[in-house]
Design an enzyme around this catalytic site. Structure first.
Site, PDB file in Angstrom:
ATOM      1  N   LEU A   1       0.840  -1.200   0.000  1.00 50.11           N
ATOM      2  CA  LEU A   1       0.000   0.000   0.000  1.00 50.11           C
ATOM      3  C   LEU A   1       0.879   1.255   0.000  1.00 50.11           C
ATOM      4  O   LEU A   1       0.709   2.156  -0.824  1.00 50.11           O
ATOM      5  CB  LEU A   1      -0.908  -0.013   1.245  1.00 50.11           C
ATOM      6  CG  LEU A   1      -1.799   1.210   1.476  1.00 50.11           C
ATOM      7  CD1 LEU A   1      -2.875   1.326   0.404  1.00 50.11           C
ATOM      8  CD2 LEU A   1      -2.470   1.134   2.868  1.00 50.11           C
TER       9      LEU A   1
ATOM     10  N   ASP B   1      -8.591  -3.307   9.343  1.00 47.52           N
ATOM     11  CA  ASP B   1      -9.474  -3.535  10.499  1.00 47.52           C
ATOM     12  C   ASP B   1      -9.229  -4.928  11.094  1.00 47.52           C
ATOM     13  O   ASP B   1      -9.390  -5.133  12.294  1.00 47.52           O
ATOM     14  CB  ASP B   1     -10.947  -3.449  10.084  1.00 47.52           C
ATOM     15  CG  ASP B   1     -11.441  -2.008  10.021  1.00 47.52           C
ATOM     16  OD1 ASP B   1     -10.718  -1.100  10.471  1.00 47.52           O
ATOM     17  OD2 ASP B   1     -12.559  -1.803   9.511  1.00 47.52           O
TER      18      ASP B   1
ATOM     19  N   THR C   1       7.003  -5.251   3.653  1.00 42.48           N
ATOM     20  CA  THR C   1       7.514  -6.337   4.503  1.00 42.48           C
ATOM     21  C   THR C   1       7.583  -7.642   3.710  1.00 42.48           C
ATOM     22  O   THR C   1       6.633  -7.993   3.012  1.00 42.48           O
ATOM     23  CB  THR C   1       6.599  -6.522   5.736  1.00 42.48           C
ATOM     24  OG1 THR C   1       6.630  -5.308   6.484  1.00 42.48           O
ATOM     25  CG2 THR C   1       7.065  -7.677   6.619  1.00 42.48           C
TER      26      THR C   1
ATOM     27  N   SER D   1       1.024   7.799   5.915  1.00 43.23           N
ATOM     28  CA  SER D   1      -0.242   7.965   6.639  1.00 43.23           C
ATOM     29  C   SER D   1      -1.354   8.361   5.675  1.00 43.23           C
ATOM     30  O   SER D   1      -2.499   7.922   5.809  1.00 43.23           O
ATOM     31  CB  SER D   1      -0.086   9.045   7.718  1.00 43.23           C
ATOM     32  OG  SER D   1       0.904   8.659   8.643  1.00 43.23           O
TER      33      SER D   1
ATOM     34  N   GLU E   1       1.279  -0.433   9.878  1.00 41.19           N
ATOM     35  CA  GLU E   1      -0.189  -0.585   9.746  1.00 41.19           C
ATOM     36  C   GLU E   1      -0.898   0.649  10.311  1.00 41.19           C
ATOM     37  O   GLU E   1      -1.980   0.539  10.907  1.00 41.19           O
ATOM     38  CB  GLU E   1      -0.675  -1.900  10.364  1.00 41.19           C
ATOM     39  CG  GLU E   1      -0.167  -3.075   9.546  1.00 41.19           C
ATOM     40  CD  GLU E   1      -1.064  -4.282   9.547  1.00 41.19           C
ATOM     41  OE1 GLU E   1      -2.282  -4.153   9.773  1.00 41.19           O
ATOM     42  OE2 GLU E   1      -0.534  -5.374   9.288  1.00 41.19           O
TER      43      GLU E   1
ATOM     44  N   GLU F   1       3.792   4.215  -0.102  1.00 39.34           N
ATOM     45  CA  GLU F   1       4.790   4.731  -1.057  1.00 39.34           C
ATOM     46  C   GLU F   1       5.635   5.768  -0.327  1.00 39.34           C
ATOM     47  O   GLU F   1       5.274   6.221   0.768  1.00 39.34           O
ATOM     48  CB  GLU F   1       4.094   5.356  -2.273  1.00 39.34           C
ATOM     49  CG  GLU F   1       3.315   4.321  -3.067  1.00 39.34           C
ATOM     50  CD  GLU F   1       2.638   4.898  -4.302  1.00 39.34           C
ATOM     51  OE1 GLU F   1       2.850   6.088  -4.626  1.00 39.34           O
ATOM     52  OE2 GLU F   1       1.889   4.134  -4.943  1.00 39.34           O
TER      53      GLU F   1
ATOM     54  N   GLY G   1      22.847  -2.848  33.354  1.00 41.22           N
ATOM     55  CA  GLY G   1      23.827  -2.758  32.260  1.00 41.22           C
ATOM     56  C   GLY G   1      23.766  -3.959  31.332  1.00 41.22           C
ATOM     57  O   GLY G   1      23.912  -3.834  30.115  1.00 41.22           O
TER      58      GLY G   1
HETATM   59  C1  LIG Z   1       9.608  -1.887   8.910  1.00 48.48           C
HETATM   60  C2  LIG Z   1       8.390  -1.397   8.181  1.00 48.48           C
HETATM   61  C3  LIG Z   1       7.571  -2.295   7.540  1.00 48.48           C
HETATM   62  C4  LIG Z   1       6.444  -1.848   6.836  1.00 48.48           C
HETATM   63  N1  LIG Z   1       5.678  -2.744   6.142  1.00 48.48           N
HETATM   64  C5  LIG Z   1       4.718  -2.288   5.289  1.00 48.48           C
HETATM   65  C6  LIG Z   1       4.052  -3.183   4.403  1.00 48.48           C
HETATM   66  O1  LIG Z   1       4.273  -4.390   4.414  1.00 48.48           O
HETATM   67  N2  LIG Z   1       3.154  -2.665   3.523  1.00 48.48           N
HETATM   68  C7  LIG Z   1       2.877  -1.338   3.466  1.00 48.48           C
HETATM   69  O2  LIG Z   1       2.062  -0.948   2.631  1.00 48.48           O
HETATM   70  N3  LIG Z   1       3.480  -0.463   4.311  1.00 48.48           N
HETATM   71  C8  LIG Z   1       4.400  -0.902   5.204  1.00 48.48           C
HETATM   72  N4  LIG Z   1       5.059  -0.020   6.050  1.00 48.48           N
HETATM   73  C9  LIG Z   1       4.743   1.399   5.973  1.00 48.48           C
HETATM   74  C10 LIG Z   1       4.094   1.935   7.244  1.00 48.48           C
HETATM   75  O3  LIG Z   1       2.759   1.517   7.325  1.00 48.48           O
HETATM   76  C11 LIG Z   1       4.263   3.470   7.204  1.00 48.48           C
HETATM   77  O4  LIG Z   1       5.632   3.728   7.476  1.00 48.48           O
HETATM   78  C12 LIG Z   1       3.363   4.171   8.180  1.00 48.48           C
HETATM   79  O5  LIG Z   1       2.028   4.066   7.793  1.00 48.48           O
HETATM   80  C13 LIG Z   1       3.730   5.663   8.355  1.00 48.48           C
HETATM   81  O6  LIG Z   1       3.906   6.288   7.129  1.00 48.48           O
HETATM   82  P1  LIG Z   1       5.219   7.194   6.896  1.00 48.48           P
HETATM   83  O7  LIG Z   1       6.387   6.345   7.238  1.00 48.48           O
HETATM   84  O8  LIG Z   1       5.159   7.760   5.518  1.00 48.48           O
HETATM   85  O9  LIG Z   1       5.120   8.331   7.966  1.00 48.48           O
HETATM   86  P2  LIG Z   1       4.339   9.732   7.813  1.00 48.48           P
HETATM   87  O10 LIG Z   1       2.967   9.493   7.320  1.00 48.48           O
HETATM   88  O11 LIG Z   1       5.213  10.670   7.057  1.00 48.48           O
HETATM   89  O12 LIG Z   1       4.270  10.187   9.330  1.00 48.48           O
HETATM   90  C14 LIG Z   1       5.362  10.819  10.009  1.00 48.48           C
HETATM   91  C15 LIG Z   1       4.866  11.233  11.391  1.00 48.48           C
HETATM   92  O13 LIG Z   1       3.778  12.167  11.252  1.00 48.48           O
HETATM   93  C16 LIG Z   1       2.653  11.703  11.967  1.00 48.48           C
HETATM   94  N5  LIG Z   1       1.428  12.093  11.256  1.00 48.48           N
HETATM   95  C17 LIG Z   1       1.159  11.989   9.927  1.00 48.48           C
HETATM   96  N6  LIG Z   1      -0.074  12.455   9.663  1.00 48.48           N
HETATM   97  C18 LIG Z   1      -0.609  12.839  10.841  1.00 48.48           C
HETATM   98  C19 LIG Z   1      -1.845  13.415  11.244  1.00 48.48           C
HETATM   99  N7  LIG Z   1      -2.820  13.646  10.366  1.00 48.48           N
HETATM  100  N8  LIG Z   1      -2.039  13.706  12.562  1.00 48.48           N
HETATM  101  C20 LIG Z   1      -1.065  13.441  13.482  1.00 48.48           C
HETATM  102  N9  LIG Z   1       0.128  12.907  13.159  1.00 48.48           N
HETATM  103  C21 LIG Z   1       0.354  12.613  11.859  1.00 48.48           C
HETATM  104  C22 LIG Z   1       2.812  10.179  12.018  1.00 48.48           C
HETATM  105  O14 LIG Z   1       2.068   9.620  13.082  1.00 48.48           O
HETATM  106  C23 LIG Z   1       4.314  10.052  12.203  1.00 48.48           C
HETATM  107  O15 LIG Z   1       4.634  10.206  13.560  1.00 48.48           O
HETATM  108  C24 LIG Z   1       6.147  -0.470   6.812  1.00 48.48           C
HETATM  109  C25 LIG Z   1       6.983   0.433   7.492  1.00 48.48           C
HETATM  110  C26 LIG Z   1       8.092  -0.010   8.146  1.00 48.48           C
HETATM  111  C27 LIG Z   1       9.005   0.999   8.817  1.00 48.48           C
END
Ligand SMILES: Cc1cc2nc3c(=O)[nH]c(=O)nc-3n(C[C@H](O)[C@H](O)[C@H](O)COP(=O)(O)OP(=O)(O)OC[C@H]3O[C@@H](n4cnc5c(N)ncnc54)[C@H](O)[C@@H]3O)c2cc1C
Length: 374
Positions: free
Chosen positions: A114, A229, A147, A121, A358, A116, A335
């Site tokens: 999902l 969900d 993942t 978010s 997620e 990019e 430690g």
């Molecule tokens: C190890 C790992 C495995 C993953 N596996 C998958 C996978 O298998 N498939 C997949 O599709 N994705 C995967 N993800 C992606 C993961 O779901 C996203 O990293 C996550 O949803 C956050 O998106 P972002 O990293 O772009 O952070 P951002 O969206 O840029 O967020 C950065 C910060 O801003 C905060 N923020 C953003 N918008 C708001 C808002 N409206 N209000 C308050 N705070 C906000 C966030 O909470 C966060 O603290 C994976 C990520 C990691 C690190």
């Protein structure tokens, strides 16, 4: 009986490999084979597709017990569920029959694509395109943070089919690793879950049959959210397992470690920490099991209005608890807890991801508040 069986396998086969898999950042291939041999690698696949037919609570218990010894390995059953729930919820019976038996037999894992680089978010801001061309779709774009990318054979990929329709212009597809034009970026170098590969999935003119669309055109984002969900509950399970592993280790340690002439577990300051850790863990577990029961009912067609709230609440409560409990476990080992000679520092690093993926816990709180206020 289920818990006893998976705990025995986890302790005997998976636990001894966990530290090295983390250190070397290697996918635990042998543990995957052991999970497949015992039919614990994708327990949620229904019996009609050759699976074990485990319900949502049973899947939680399996993931919890694997995560108790190795969080990276617990992503095998968890992500197999994440990748395939879109099919279970929305795909034609032909598409389900084409892919689910292979997952059930352990011939290939399923990942979920999902996110990019610019759409985390705000996942609906994705740019990956799928353009209809006769009986095919042609996909172009790059999915990030996927993942088990590279080791999985199959991928649920969300892509834009109608750029003018926003979230309603996103469709879901099954893409195979073997499809021409599919490649993977290098492994991300991570804080935790280091034995679970996280890579970009690069799609360059990937032509797939239109029959690989999951559900109707434009329903992909709805399916992606509906999937979460159900599967945020599996992340809660992962968090519970990591926290239980850290608590169990810390309890053993405080009974053995002596300072001031007695076991540190005899000090009330330490006892209160242990009590809080166990209390927070059990509270999160009960919420997770309640959410799993709701997930199971919803999967079988019963409308469950508060499933979204419960799955976000379980994921948030369990992951926040896991972060606190693993940090306290490191503290209780002093430690020694800070070194790689003991597993609690790995568990603390592994716990952190459960607050991020997620949907971050900030996003979960938005989701919960929206459910309450609407
Ligand atoms: C190890 C790992 C495995 C993953 N596996 C998958 C996978 O298998 N498939 C997949 O599709 N994705 C995967 N993800 C992606 C993961 O779901 C996203 O990293 C996550 O949803 C956050 O998106 P972002 O990293 O772009 O952070 P951002 O969206 O840029 O967020 C950065 C910060 O801003 C905060 N923020 C953003 N918008 C708001 C808002 N409206 N209000 C308050 N705070 C906000 C966030 O909470 C966060 O603290 C994976 C990520 C990691 C690190």
């Amino acid at each position: 009986m289920l818990r006893e069986a998976i705990r025995a396998l986890a302790e005997e086969k998976i636990a001894p490999r966990a530290a090295a898999a983390d250190e070397n950042e290697e996918f635990p291939e042998d543990s995957y084979k052991d999970l497949v041999a015992a039919d614990f690698h994708a327990v949620h696949v229904p019996e009609e597709y050759g699976g074990a037919g485990a319900d949502a609570l049973a899947a939680v218990i399996v993931i919890e017990e694997v995560a108790r010894v190795c969080a990276s390995t617990s992503l095998i059953p968890a992500v197999n569920k994440l990748g395939t729930v879109p099919l279970l919820l929305s795909a034609s019976s032909e598409l389900k029959a084409a892919y689910l038996p292979a997952v059930a037999r352990g011939e290939g894992m399923f990942s979920y694509a999902l996110s990019e680089a610019e759409a985390g978010s705000d996942a609906a801001a994705m740019r990956t395109r799928a353009v209809a061309d006769g009986d095919s779709y042609v996909l172009n774009g790059t999915k990030m943070w996927i993942t088990n990318a590279g080791v999985s054979e199959f991928y649920t990929v969300m892509a834009v089919t109608d750029p003018s329709a926003g979230a309603r212009g996103i469709s879901a597809f099954v893409v195979e690793k073997a499809d021409k034009g599919v490649s993977f970026g290098p492994k991300e170098r991570k804080l935790g879950i280091r034995a679970s590969p996280t890579r970009t999935v690069i799609l360059e003119d990937v032509r797939i049959p239109a029959s690989r669309m999951i559900g109707a055109p434009g329903t992909g984002f709805k399916t992606a959210l509906a999937t979460l969900d159900h599967t945020r509950i599996t992340i809660a399970a992962q968090a519970l397992g990591i926290a239980q592993g850290a608590l169990d280790f810390a309890v053993g340690y405080v009974k053995e470690r002596k300072q001031f002439g007695k076991a540190i577990g005899d000090f009330q300051g330490v006892q209160f920490m242990i009590a809080d850790m166990a209390m927070k863990l059990e509270a999160a577990r009960q919420l997770t099991y309640a959410a799993a029961a709701k997930s199971e009912r919803a999967m079988h067609g019963t409308p469950v209005k508060d499933l979204t709230f419960f799955s976000s609440a379980a994921k948030t409560a369990a992951s926040d608890a896991a972060m606190e409990i693993t940090t306290e476990a490191v503290q209780l080992l002093g430690g020694y807890g800070y070194t790689r000679d003991y597993p609690v520092e790995r568990m603390m690093r592994d716990a952190k991801i459960t607050q991020i993926y997620e949907g971050t816990n900030q996003i979960q709180r938005m989701v919960m508040a929206r459910q309450i206020l609407k």
